[in-house]
Design an enzyme around this catalytic site. Sequence first.
Site, PDB file in Angstrom:
ATOM      1  N   ASP A 131       0.876  -1.169   0.000  1.00 36.28           N
ATOM      2  CA  ASP A 131       0.000   0.000   0.000  1.00 36.28           C
ATOM      3  C   ASP A 131       0.916   1.224   0.000  1.00 36.28           C
ATOM      4  O   ASP A 131       1.763   1.355   0.897  1.00 36.28           O
ATOM      5  CB  ASP A 131      -0.860  -0.063   1.276  1.00 36.28           C
ATOM      6  CG  ASP A 131      -1.808   1.114   1.407  1.00 36.28           C
ATOM      7  OD1 ASP A 131      -1.554   2.181   0.811  1.00 36.28           O
ATOM      8  OD2 ASP A 131      -2.802   0.961   2.142  1.00 36.28           O
ATOM      9  N   ASP A 188      -6.172   7.238  -4.722  1.00 38.34           N
ATOM     10  CA  ASP A 188      -6.464   8.637  -4.385  1.00 38.34           C
ATOM     11  C   ASP A 188      -7.187   8.718  -3.031  1.00 38.34           C
ATOM     12  O   ASP A 188      -6.808   9.501  -2.148  1.00 38.34           O
ATOM     13  CB  ASP A 188      -7.345   9.210  -5.510  1.00 38.34           C
ATOM     14  CG  ASP A 188      -7.473  10.722  -5.475  1.00 38.34           C
ATOM     15  OD1 ASP A 188      -6.727  11.362  -4.712  1.00 38.34           O
ATOM     16  OD2 ASP A 188      -8.310  11.261  -6.237  1.00 38.34           O
ATOM     17  N   GLY A 196      -6.535   1.328 -12.794  1.00 37.24           N
ATOM     18  CA  GLY A 196      -7.653   0.888 -11.968  1.00 37.24           C
ATOM     19  C   GLY A 196      -8.960   1.369 -12.583  1.00 37.24           C
ATOM     20  O   GLY A 196      -9.368   0.899 -13.648  1.00 37.24           O
TER      21      GLY A 196
HETATM   22  N1  AR6 Z   1      -1.476   1.612  -2.903  1.00 32.18           N
HETATM   23  C1  AR6 Z   1      -0.943   1.290  -4.114  1.00 32.18           C
HETATM   24  N2  AR6 Z   1      -1.696   1.059  -5.208  1.00 32.18           N
HETATM   25  C2  AR6 Z   1      -3.038   1.154  -5.077  1.00 32.18           C
HETATM   26  C3  AR6 Z   1      -3.662   1.501  -3.867  1.00 32.18           C
HETATM   27  C4  AR6 Z   1      -2.824   1.727  -2.737  1.00 32.18           C
HETATM   28  N3  AR6 Z   1      -3.325   2.059  -1.539  1.00 32.18           N
HETATM   29  N4  AR6 Z   1      -5.017   1.502  -4.065  1.00 32.18           N
HETATM   30  C5  AR6 Z   1      -5.206   1.189  -5.355  1.00 32.18           C
HETATM   31  N5  AR6 Z   1      -4.019   0.962  -5.968  1.00 32.18           N
HETATM   32  P1  AR6 Z   1      -6.884   3.736  -9.277  1.00 32.18           P
HETATM   33  P2  AR6 Z   1      -6.755   5.289 -11.780  1.00 32.18           P
HETATM   34  C6  AR6 Z   1      -3.740   0.615  -7.365  1.00 32.18           C
HETATM   35  O1  AR6 Z   1      -8.267   3.287  -9.601  1.00 32.18           O
HETATM   36  O2  AR6 Z   1      -7.006   4.068 -12.592  1.00 32.18           O
HETATM   37  C7  AR6 Z   1      -9.870   7.570  -8.339  1.00 32.18           C
HETATM   38  O3  AR6 Z   1     -11.197   7.577  -7.952  1.00 32.18           O
HETATM   39  C8  AR6 Z   1      -4.833  -0.047  -8.173  1.00 32.18           C
HETATM   40  O4  AR6 Z   1      -4.856  -1.458  -7.920  1.00 32.18           O
HETATM   41  O5  AR6 Z   1      -6.599   4.174  -7.892  1.00 32.18           O
HETATM   42  O6  AR6 Z   1      -5.664   6.215 -12.215  1.00 32.18           O
HETATM   43  C9  AR6 Z   1      -9.352   8.956  -8.723  1.00 32.18           C
HETATM   44  O7  AR6 Z   1      -9.969   9.975  -7.958  1.00 32.18           O
HETATM   45  C10 AR6 Z   1      -4.367   0.264  -9.588  1.00 32.18           C
HETATM   46  O8  AR6 Z   1      -3.347  -0.662  -9.986  1.00 32.18           O
HETATM   47  O9  AR6 Z   1      -6.454   4.992 -10.241  1.00 32.18           O
HETATM   48  C11 AR6 Z   1      -9.736   9.026 -10.159  1.00 32.18           C
HETATM   49  O10 AR6 Z   1     -11.088   9.426 -10.324  1.00 32.18           O
HETATM   50  C12 AR6 Z   1      -3.711   1.637  -9.454  1.00 32.18           C
HETATM   51  O11 AR6 Z   1      -3.510   1.832  -8.055  1.00 32.18           O
HETATM   52  C13 AR6 Z   1      -9.570   7.622 -10.659  1.00 32.18           C
HETATM   53  O12 AR6 Z   1      -9.736   6.796  -9.516  1.00 32.18           O
HETATM   54  C14 AR6 Z   1      -4.522   2.794  -9.995  1.00 32.18           C
HETATM   55  O13 AR6 Z   1      -5.903   2.568  -9.713  1.00 32.18           O
HETATM   56  C15 AR6 Z   1      -8.183   7.368 -11.195  1.00 32.18           C
HETATM   57  O14 AR6 Z   1      -8.126   6.088 -11.739  1.00 32.18           O
END
Ligand code: AR6
Length: 198
Positions: free
Chosen positions: A14, A42, A138
Site C-alpha cells: 500500500d 487517491d 484501476g
Molecule cells: N497503494 C498502491 N496502489 C493502489 C492503492 C494503494 N493504496 N489503491 C489502489 N491501488 P486507481 P486510476 C492501485 O483506480 O485508474 C480515483 O477515484 C490499483 O490497484 O486508484 O488512475 C481517482 O480519484 C491500480 O493498480 O487509479 C480518479 O477518479 C492503481 O492503483 C480515478 O480513480 C490505480 O488505480 C483514477 O483512476
Amino acid sequence: MDLPIDRIRIEVGDITTPPSEWGVTGIVNAANESLLGGGGVDGAIHRAAGPRLLEHNKMLGGCPTGLAKITPAFDLEGRGIRHILHTVGPVWQSGDAVPIKIGDLHEDVLLASCYQQCLDLAAEHSIDVLAFPAISTGVYRFPKDRAAKIALGHVLGFLARHNTPRRVVFCCFSEADAATYRHVLDSRNEWMFSRQRG
Ligand code: AR6
C-alpha cells in the site's frame, strides 16, 4: 551512481504505508482533475494524509490530464514521506483493440506525460526515493501491460539522464501486478527495441 536498472524497485504494498526499508520520501497519487479526492489510491492517500490535504488542494484549481502538481504530505510526514505528487492519468478509451505501437495512442502520450511530469517535479524538489502506483490502471482501465511498458520506459530513460530521484519504487497493489512489471522489465530488450525500430 548505479545503473538506471539498479535504481528501480518493484514492490508489493500500500503506497500510504511503505515499509521504512524502501526509504520512500515522495509518493505519486493517481488523482482526477479536481484534485479533491476519489476512490482507489487517491482515496487511500487522502485518508492517510488527513483533511489538511483536501483543504490545501481546494486552493490549487485542479489539474489537467497528463500534468502533475506537488503538495506537502501532511499526516504522511510521520511515515517519512515529505511530498505527494498528484497526477491525472488518462481514461482508457481505446477498447480491446490495441495492436497499435506503444506511444501512438493519445492515451499513451498522456500517460507518459504523467510519468515525465512527476519525475521532473521529483528532481526539482530533490525527492530521493519516489514511489509510483500503476497510474490509470484501476478505475481508468488502462491495460496493465501497456501501462507498465510506458512507466518503465520513461523512468529508465529519465534515470539515465538524472541523478535525482536516486531510486524509483513501483508500488504494486497485488502480486499479479508486480509480476506484470517484472515480466515487462525482463523483456525490455524486446519491446524497447521494437519501439525504437518502429
Ligand atoms: N497503494 C498502491 N496502489 C493502489 C492503492 C494503494 N493504496 N489503491 C489502489 N491501488 P486507481 P486510476 C492501485 O483506480 O485508474 C480515483 O477515484 C490499483 O490497484 O486508484 O488512475 C481517482 O480519484 C491500480 O493498480 O487509479 C480518479 O477518479 C492503481 O492503483 C480515478 O480513480 C490505480 O488505480 C483514477 O483512476
